[in-house]
Each structure stands twice: as structure tokens, then as C-alpha cells.
Write a protein that holds these residues in place. Structure first.
Motif, PDB file in Angstrom:
ATOM      1  N   GLY A  95       1.772  28.346 -23.054  1.00 51.53           N
ATOM      2  CA  GLY A  95       1.944  29.704 -22.572  1.00 51.53           C
ATOM      3  C   GLY A  95       3.049  30.432 -23.318  1.00 51.53           C
ATOM      4  N   TYR A  96       4.149  29.728 -23.555  1.00 54.56           N
ATOM      5  CA  TYR A  96       5.276  30.313 -24.292  1.00 54.56           C
ATOM      6  C   TYR A  96       4.862  30.690 -25.708  1.00 54.56           C
ATOM      7  CZ  TYR A  96       9.913  30.673 -26.459  1.00 54.56           C
ATOM      8  OH  TYR A  96      11.017  31.107 -27.145  1.00 54.56           O
ATOM      9  N   ASP A  97       4.158  29.787 -26.377  1.00 58.89           N
ATOM     10  CA  ASP A  97       3.736  30.053 -27.758  1.00 58.89           C
ATOM     11  C   ASP A  97       2.809  31.259 -27.828  1.00 58.89           C
ATOM     12  OD1 ASP A  97       5.210  27.933 -28.697  1.00 58.89           O
ATOM     13  OD2 ASP A  97       3.538  26.525 -28.696  1.00 58.89           O
ATOM     14  N   LEU A  98       1.862  31.329 -26.896  1.00 60.74           N
ATOM     15  CA  LEU A  98       0.940  32.467 -26.902  1.00 60.74           C
ATOM     16  C   LEU A  98       1.678  33.756 -26.576  1.00 60.74           C
ATOM     17  CD1 LEU A  98      -1.961  33.449 -27.216  1.00 60.74           C
ATOM     18  CD2 LEU A  98      -2.302  33.006 -24.774  1.00 60.74           C
ATOM     19  N   ALA A  99       2.638  33.698 -25.653  1.00 58.94           N
ATOM     20  CA  ALA A  99       3.396  34.901 -25.292  1.00 58.94           C
ATOM     21  C   ALA A  99       4.215  35.413 -26.475  1.00 58.94           C
ATOM     22  CB  ALA A  99       4.308  34.602 -24.104  1.00 58.94           C
ATOM     23  N   THR A 100       4.841  34.508 -27.227  1.00 58.00           N
ATOM     24  CA  THR A 100       5.603  34.959 -28.396  1.00 58.00           C
ATOM     25  C   THR A 100       4.686  35.546 -29.456  1.00 58.00           C
ATOM     26  OG1 THR A 100       5.531  32.712 -29.337  1.00 58.00           O
ATOM     27  CG2 THR A 100       7.461  33.292 -28.037  1.00 58.00           C
ATOM     28  N   GLU A 101       3.477  34.979 -29.568  1.00 61.70           N
ATOM     29  CA  GLU A 101       2.511  35.503 -30.526  1.00 61.70           C
ATOM     30  C   GLU A 101       2.052  36.899 -30.142  1.00 61.70           C
ATOM     31  OE1 GLU A 101      -2.127  34.554 -31.550  1.00 61.70           O
ATOM     32  OE2 GLU A 101      -0.786  32.829 -31.392  1.00 61.70           O
ATOM     33  N   ARG A 102       1.862  37.122 -28.836  1.00 64.57           N
ATOM     34  CA  ARG A 102       1.325  38.408 -28.381  1.00 64.57           C
ATOM     35  C   ARG A 102       2.399  39.471 -28.188  1.00 64.57           C
ATOM     36  NH1 ARG A 102      -3.630  38.368 -24.278  1.00 64.57           N
ATOM     37  NH2 ARG A 102      -3.689  40.421 -25.234  1.00 64.57           N
ATOM     38  N   PHE A 103       3.599  39.052 -27.742  1.00 61.93           N
ATOM     39  CA  PHE A 103       4.617  40.033 -27.356  1.00 61.93           C
ATOM     40  C   PHE A 103       5.882  39.960 -28.204  1.00 61.93           C
ATOM     41  CE2 PHE A 103       2.429  38.702 -23.333  1.00 61.93           C
ATOM     42  CZ  PHE A 103       1.598  39.812 -23.250  1.00 61.93           C
ATOM     43  N   GLY A 104       6.024  38.934 -29.040  1.00 62.40           N
ATOM     44  CA  GLY A 104       7.204  38.811 -29.892  1.00 62.40           C
ATOM     45  C   GLY A 104       8.260  37.896 -29.287  1.00 62.40           C
ATOM     46  N   THR A 105       8.974  37.202 -30.149  1.00 63.29           N
ATOM     47  CA  THR A 105       9.988  36.243 -29.688  1.00 63.29           C
ATOM     48  C   THR A 105      11.174  36.926 -29.019  1.00 63.29           C
ATOM     49  OG1 THR A 105      11.007  36.282 -31.888  1.00 63.29           O
ATOM     50  CG2 THR A 105       9.388  34.552 -31.454  1.00 63.29           C
ATOM     51  N   ASP A 106      11.352  38.217 -29.280  1.00 63.78           N
ATOM     52  CA  ASP A 106      12.535  38.912 -28.757  1.00 63.78           C
ATOM     53  C   ASP A 106      12.384  39.339 -27.305  1.00 63.78           C
ATOM     54  OD1 ASP A 106      10.560  40.753 -29.327  1.00 63.78           O
ATOM     55  OD2 ASP A 106      11.964  42.336 -29.949  1.00 63.78           O
ATOM     56  N   ARG A 107      11.286  38.957 -26.640  1.00 61.94           N
ATOM     57  CA  ARG A 107      11.160  39.330 -25.237  1.00 61.94           C
ATOM     58  C   ARG A 107      10.597  38.198 -24.366  1.00 61.94           C
ATOM     59  NH1 ARG A 107       6.764  43.999 -24.535  1.00 61.94           N
ATOM     60  NH2 ARG A 107       8.267  45.113 -25.813  1.00 61.94           N
ATOM     61  N   VAL A 108      10.523  36.977 -24.897  1.00 65.62           N
ATOM     62  CA  VAL A 108       9.905  35.862 -24.181  1.00 65.62           C
ATOM     63  C   VAL A 108      10.916  34.743 -23.964  1.00 65.62           C
ATOM     64  CG1 VAL A 108       8.071  34.124 -24.259  1.00 65.62           C
ATOM     65  CG2 VAL A 108       7.658  36.416 -25.183  1.00 65.62           C
ATOM     66  N   PHE A 109      10.867  34.118 -22.779  1.00 69.95           N
ATOM     67  CA  PHE A 109      11.751  32.986 -22.474  1.00 69.95           C
ATOM     68  C   PHE A 109      11.031  32.033 -21.538  1.00 69.95           C
ATOM     69  CE2 PHE A 109      12.438  36.134 -19.237  1.00 69.95           C
ATOM     70  CZ  PHE A 109      12.723  35.444 -18.057  1.00 69.95           C
ATOM     71  N   PHE A 110      11.591  30.829 -21.377  1.00 71.43           N
ATOM     72  CA  PHE A 110      11.044  29.852 -20.448  1.00 71.43           C
ATOM     73  C   PHE A 110      11.552  30.163 -19.038  1.00 71.43           C
ATOM     74  CE2 PHE A 110      10.418  27.254 -24.276  1.00 71.43           C
ATOM     75  CZ  PHE A 110       9.135  26.769 -24.036  1.00 71.43           C
TER      76      PHE A 110
END
Length: 442
Positions: A95-110
């Protein structure tokens, strides 16, 4: 304190299993500091930037399915609330990997585990104006502490089955206050709304917005995501491609037996297999080989565009987050997780493409959607391997009938779109009310 104690006991009991999965399958290796101790102020600054005066909206999506749902919601929120900082959490590596792919690493966390100290630290670091939970992620400490800090908690795409509701009600001494604390619940259907009310959410805070999955379903195969995979597969127009997606243990062997028999009768038939879980990819590849077939693995990144896709070559999609596009490659679709006791997976993606859809007897996770498709003659329920084989054979022998089945499925999707609009409207009311309160306080 009771919840913390329960979590610690559960974590201790499960630790050997977690360690095994970590070593054997590479699961649960990342994000443990954020999960156990929460988000630090430094990490929050990376997510939010230097300007902390604008509202922060925290959206939580537990894994891949929920992350996929948030795409349209995040896009609409950004348009209607351009100054708000939207951050997304997930609980799983995939889920984290897909979220960073879709929304960018600058807004995703565990997302923190539901220990009170981890939740308090994350809320203190983010200072969100609103917490939005996708589907049903109800954690006692997270919701309780958010309420204590006057943070509204909204559930979107809410789904609560009779079985789950009965389970919550057995422990109502622990769970009722959680449901009572929810600020608003946007439910997928009337049954879920009734169950939220039974579990303690005031009816005045419950609304039926419909399923975001209808809005998230694809519109057409004429898109780069599908066309690029058709080229990668080396598909020809005369091929009849059967996609079996989100498969669980036992379903692959059943499908391979069917495919081996039918491909001998129908030279046009080709097969794409998409297992649900990453740790089973190697085993499924071995299973394909044991059936006398060749496993052409997507992860090898060896395109078949210039090769001949022969009937003995099965495409094994051993990557995460691609199933949506591979549904568009096939004309015949079978939804996995429906032939055992897993409750099934989302059947709206193949429906959006107009595939001829079959699923097994267990669709409780998507009961309302399955019934809508069946009522409209947009899908077929099969009870066992023999009925599934008959379904695929009918699609091959009577292509116009298979096309009609797909068109009916597409019509169901089109008729039920609009949940995103209603969901954004509900979220927006809480964002606007929060801004007004902040203005009055200033």
C-alpha cells in the motif's frame, strides 16, 4: 491502557509469525519506527512544508485496494481546497509503495499502530484538521485521541457487513464508543448504513453516498495503460484472452487445469494469471510449470512484443498494482478470492472494461456490487470448476453473448457513478467548518 495491553499481547504472540514472514517473504521490513513510535515533527515537516497555517487533511488507506480508491478523492480535494495539505498513510508495504507512486513520496507515511503513544505523537506532529478513514479502519486509540483533540473523524466508502457488525456487537463494551465517536460515515449501501447504526453511530451522522469503486472503475480499454500491456504481451486481435485476477491458494490449479483442456480445443485462447499475494508468486510459477506450461513472468520485464504468444505460455503477473490494467487486456474475466472463504475481490474493474465476468460463490466482501451485476445480467456466478469451465467455453463458442454480458456490466458501472462527488461534498463541510472555527478563534 486496555487497548495498549491487548495490542502488546497480540504483537508478542504474533512476533514469530511476523519474523518468519519478514525473513522468508520480505514482508514487514519497513516503517517499523513510524508504526511503533509514530511520526516525528521532522518527518511531519517534510510532509507539510514550512507553512503550518493551512489545514492538514490526513487520509488513511490500509493497503492497495484502499489506496486505489483515494485517487479520485485526492484529485478532487486538491482542486476544491488548493491550500490544504493532504497527507496519506498506509499500513502495508504494498500500500505504501503504491501510494508513493500515485501521490509522491513527499506526502505518504506509514500509519502508526494503535498504541496510544504512537497515535499521540503522530497527531501532535501533523496537527490535522480532519482524519479520513477509507472503508473500515476503526482503531480505538486513534479515534478516541482524535476526538479528545477535537479532530473530526470521517469514514468514506464505509462498508460493514452483517458478519462484521455482529462481531463488533459481541464486544460492544469496547467498540460502541468508537462508533459513537465518528463524526460522519459515508456508506456504500443501505445495509452498511444500518449496521453502522446498530453498532452505535448516531443515524444523523450516517449517509449513503454509494461506492467509490464505481467511480474508480475504468471507462475504456483505449488508454496507454492497457495498450502498452497488450503490446508487451504480444497479443493479436484474434486472441481470446482470459484473465484470472487476485487468485488465492487453490484457484490457480483449478484455472490451469481448465485452461490446459480448453486451449487444446480453442487455439485462440490465451491465459493471464494474477495472484493476490507477492509471497506466492514463485510457487504459482512452479505450479504453471508443473502443468506442462511456460510461466512468462512480468517481473522479468522481457517483452513478448516480438515473440509469438503460444498457447503453452501463461502470462504470470508477479508485480503489485497492475491488475487494474491487465483486466483491460482480456475479454473474459474471473474474479479471484471467490472460490474459497476469502469473500472475493473487486469485480468492478473488469466490469468497467466490458469483460464477460464470472466469479465464485463467496462474494460477501462485495455482496451489493455482485448482486447488482447479477441482477443486470452483467456477470455470472459459478459454483465450482466444472461451471467455470462451462462459462469460459460459452464465451469462446458464443462471442456475441459474451459481448452482451460485458456491455451489461458496463451499464451497471455507469448507472452508479457519482459517489466521489457526494463524498467530496461531505468532507468539504468539515474542512469549511474547521476553517470557520479557526477564523473565529483568531
Amino acid at each position: 491502557m486496555l487497548a495498549n495491553a491487548i495490542y502488546l499481547i497480540a504483537l508478542s504472540v504474533l512476533s514469530p509469525w511476523i519474523l518468519y514472514r519478514r525473513v522468508r517473504h520480505g514482508r514487514y521490513r519497513r516503517g517499523w519506527r513510524q508504526k511503533l513510535w509514530g511520526l516525528t515533527p521532522t518527518e511531519a515537516s517534510r510532509l507539510l512544508g514550512d507553512d503550518r497555517n493551512e489545514p492538514c487533511i490526513w487520509l488513511h488507506a490500509v493497503s492497495v485496494g484502499e489506496v486505489n480508491l483515494l485517487g479520485g478523492v485526492v484529485k478532487r480535494l486538491q482542486v476544491q481546497h488548493p491550500h490544504a495539505r493532504i497527507v496519506i498513510s498506509s499500513s502495508t508495504d504494498t500500500g505504501y509503495d503504491l501510494a508513493t507512486e500515485r501521490f509522491g513520496t513527499d506526502r505518504v507515511f506509514f500509519c502508526p499502530l494503535d498504541f496510544s503513544w504512537a497515535v499521540r505523537r503522530t497527531l501532535a506532529s501533523l496537527r490535522p484538521s480532519l482524519l479520513v478513514l477509507a472503508e473500515l479502519e476503526l482503531w480505538p486509540n486513534l479515534i478516541r485521541i482524535a476526538q479528545q483533540q477535537n479532530i473530526d473523524v470521517v469514514v468514506i466508502n464505509g462498508r460493514l457487513s452483517d458478519r462484521s457488525a455482529a462481531g463488533y456487537q459481541r464486544f460492544r463494551w469496547l467498540t460502541r464508543s468508537i462508533f459513537q465517536s465518528l463524526s460522519n460515515v459515508q456508506c456504500q449501501d443501505e445495509r452498511s448504513a444500518e449496521n453502522f447504526a446498530k453498532c452505535g453511530t448516531p443515524p444523523s451522522r450516517i449517509a449513503i453516498s454509494g461506492s467509490l469503486k464505481f467511480d474508480d472503475a475504468p471507462h475504456s480499454r483505449d488508454c496507454i495503460e492497457v495498450q502498452s500491456r497488450l503490446r508487451w504481451a504480444g497479443a493479436d486481435p484474434w486472441h481470446a484472452i482470459w484473465v484470472f485476477g487476485s487468485t488465492q491458494e487453490g484457484e490457480e490449479a483449478m484455472a490451469l487445469d481448465i485452461y490446459r483442456r480448453l486451449s487444446g480445443q480453442h487455439s485462440e485462447l490465451r491465459f493471464v494469471l494474477v495472484p493476490r499475494h507477492r509471497e506466492r508468486f514463485d510457487r504459482v510459477a512452479q505450479l504453471i510449470e508443473s502443468h506442462g506450461l511456460v510461466a512468462h513472468r512480468r517481473s522479468d520485464d522481457v517483452s513478448m512484443e516480438h515473440l509469438k504468444w503460444t498457447a503453452d505460455r501463461v502470462l504470470l503477473i508477479d508485480t503489485i498494482g497492475e491488475l487494474r490494467s491487465w483486466w483491460g487486456v482480456g475479454q473474459i474475466a474471473t474474479v479471484g478470492g471467490t472460490f474459497g472463504d476469502r469473500g472475493g475481490q473487486n469485480m468492478l474493474e473488469p466490469a468497467g472494461y466490458g469483460s464477460a465476468i464470472a466469479f465464485g460463490p463467496d462474494t460477501r466482501n462485495f455482496a451489493d456490487i455482485a448482486e447488482r451485476l447479477l441482477d443486470a445480467e452483467g456477470a455470472v456466478r459459478v459454483n465450482d470448476a466444472a461451471q467455470l469451465e462451462s462459462f469460459v467455453l460459452r464465451c469462446l463458442n458464443d462471442v456475441p453473448a459474451a459481448d452482451a454480458l460485458g456491455r451489461a456490466a458496463q451499464q451497471v458501472v455507469q448507472q452508479h457513478r457519482g459517489a466521489t462527488e457526494r463524498t467530496i461534498e461531505a468532507i468539504g463541510r468539515f474542512i469549511d467548518s474547521g476553517a470557520e472555527s479557526k477564523h473565529r478563534a483568531a
